[in-house]
Design an enzyme around this catalytic site. Structure first.
Site, PDB file in Angstrom:
ATOM      1  N   ASN A 294      25.987  -5.106   2.388  1.00  0.00           N
ATOM      2  CA  ASN A 294      24.591  -5.000   1.981  1.00  0.00           C
ATOM      3  C   ASN A 294      23.691  -4.357   3.031  1.00  0.00           C
ATOM      4  O   ASN A 294      22.510  -4.093   2.768  1.00  0.00           O
ATOM      5  CB  ASN A 294      24.039  -6.379   1.635  1.00  0.00           C
ATOM      6  CG  ASN A 294      24.688  -6.965   0.389  1.00  0.00           C
ATOM      7  OD1 ASN A 294      25.553  -6.348  -0.221  1.00  0.00           O
ATOM      8  ND2 ASN A 294      24.283  -8.158   0.015  1.00  0.00           N
TER       9      ASN A 294
ATOM     10  N   HIS B 213      36.532  -4.895  -2.915  1.00  0.00           N
ATOM     11  CA  HIS B 213      35.266  -4.390  -2.394  1.00  0.00           C
ATOM     12  C   HIS B 213      35.458  -3.556  -1.116  1.00  0.00           C
ATOM     13  O   HIS B 213      34.499  -2.941  -0.647  1.00  0.00           O
ATOM     14  CB  HIS B 213      34.340  -5.574  -2.108  1.00  0.00           C
ATOM     15  CG  HIS B 213      32.894  -5.318  -2.407  1.00  0.00           C
ATOM     16  ND1 HIS B 213      32.450  -4.344  -3.281  1.00  0.00           N
ATOM     17  CD2 HIS B 213      31.762  -5.924  -1.940  1.00  0.00           C
ATOM     18  CE1 HIS B 213      31.131  -4.359  -3.337  1.00  0.00           C
ATOM     19  NE2 HIS B 213      30.681  -5.298  -2.533  1.00  0.00           N
TER      20      HIS B 213
ATOM     21  N   TYR C 179      28.358  -5.551   7.412  1.00  0.00           N
ATOM     22  CA  TYR C 179      28.531  -6.060   6.057  1.00  0.00           C
ATOM     23  C   TYR C 179      27.929  -5.112   5.025  1.00  0.00           C
ATOM     24  O   TYR C 179      27.007  -4.354   5.284  1.00  0.00           O
ATOM     25  CB  TYR C 179      27.990  -7.484   5.897  1.00  0.00           C
ATOM     26  CG  TYR C 179      28.831  -8.491   6.652  1.00  0.00           C
ATOM     27  CD1 TYR C 179      30.012  -8.990   6.096  1.00  0.00           C
ATOM     28  CD2 TYR C 179      28.468  -8.902   7.929  1.00  0.00           C
ATOM     29  CE1 TYR C 179      30.800  -9.886   6.794  1.00  0.00           C
ATOM     30  CE2 TYR C 179      29.259  -9.805   8.635  1.00  0.00           C
ATOM     31  CZ  TYR C 179      30.431 -10.283   8.063  1.00  0.00           C
ATOM     32  OH  TYR C 179      31.211 -11.162   8.765  1.00  0.00           O
TER      33      TYR C 179
ATOM     34  N   TYR D 125      38.273 -10.062   4.513  1.00  0.00           N
ATOM     35  CA  TYR D 125      38.010  -9.118   3.427  1.00  0.00           C
ATOM     36  C   TYR D 125      39.037  -7.991   3.343  1.00  0.00           C
ATOM     37  O   TYR D 125      38.951  -7.147   2.455  1.00  0.00           O
ATOM     38  CB  TYR D 125      36.611  -8.506   3.597  1.00  0.00           C
ATOM     39  CG  TYR D 125      35.508  -9.541   3.638  1.00  0.00           C
ATOM     40  CD1 TYR D 125      35.058 -10.144   2.475  1.00  0.00           C
ATOM     41  CD2 TYR D 125      34.946  -9.944   4.844  1.00  0.00           C
ATOM     42  CE1 TYR D 125      34.058 -11.107   2.500  1.00  0.00           C
ATOM     43  CE2 TYR D 125      33.941 -10.904   4.895  1.00  0.00           C
ATOM     44  CZ  TYR D 125      33.508 -11.483   3.715  1.00  0.00           C
ATOM     45  OH  TYR D 125      32.523 -12.441   3.757  1.00  0.00           O
TER      46      TYR D 125
END
Length: 243
Positions: A113, A66, A111, A61
């Site tokens: 969320n 994001h 992560y 990532y």
């Protein structure tokens, strides 16, 4: 109660040495992160800040849209020489100061969320007031590279922010620093867009924004939400408008 003062020379930073590696360690004691200094013979303390960048851990990532929240924390770490070498409450953490003000910078490692699982415990452990919890994250409603500082707000359908609000007992009265990444082009899937790396042009805009963002964070930490932040937001809103 801690309070903020200014123009105090040679602050002395103190903070706890204990590191926890679980969300709810046994016999958890709250500690006070503080900077103390002498002013006219009186000892004063500064209210600490918790600055959290939202993103996803792992090389997969790195550099994606994001993860610009992580990038802002990395830039602050570099510019303010705050070493991030501790894992606490499922987050990579660094403790230092911006000017005379103590700061705790963090990148949750559970992560996006589940970001709140780090923010809530860290704020409680270091006794950081809600008004001094600054969340840094990506915002699709802003053009790429445009920044915005707000003293409060909703989650804007951002899953990381939803998690943070949930773990702050539903409270929303904390500052947030939004980094614009733009909207997905055409019919592109939103998730694919968020996990995509920036184009060369977009990357230059983001790098410039991160540089401007560090200065904005310094101003916020030192002076709060004042006319400087108002002018900053206005300048960001029209930064790409040609006269």
């Amino acid at each position: 109660m801690l309070y903020t003062v200014s123009s105090i020379p040679k602050p002395c930073l103190s903070y706890p040495k204990t590191t926890w590696h679980s969300q709810n360690p046994p016999n958890l004691k709250r500690v006070r992160l503080r900077v103390s200094a002498e002013a006219n013979g009186d000892k004063v303390e500064y209210t600490p800040w918790l600055i959290v960048g939202l993103g996803n851990p792992g090389n997969k990532y790195h550099g994606t849209r994001h993860n610009v929240g992580f990038e802002m924390i990395d830039r602050i770490s570099q510019e303010e020489r705050i070493v991030m070498n501790t894992i606490q409450s499922k987050a990579l953490v660094g403790i230092g100061s911006i000017g005379e003000v103590p700061v705790l910078i963090a990148k949750p490692q559970g992560y996006m969320n589940f970001s709140g699982e780090s923010v809530g415990p860290l704020a409680a452990y270091y006794q950081v007031p809600l008004r001094h919890i600054l969340l840094v994250y990506d915002e699709m409603s802003l053009p790429n590279g445009v920044l915005r500082l707000q003293p409060r707000g909703g989650h804007g359908y951002h899953n990381g922010m939803k998690s943070v609000i949930e773990h702050l007992d539903g409270r929303r009265e904390f500052p947030r620093f939004c980094i614009g990444i733009g909207d997905p082009p055409g019919t592109m899937d939103m998730k694919a867009f968020l996990l995509q790396k920036f184009s060369d042009t977009e990357r230059k805009e983001i790098d410039k924004a991160l540089e401007q963002g560090v200065d904005a964070v310094r101003s916020l930490i030192s002076f709060g939400f004042n006319d400087r932040i108002t002018r900053f937001n206005l300048g960001q809103k029209y930064k790409y408008n040609k006269v």
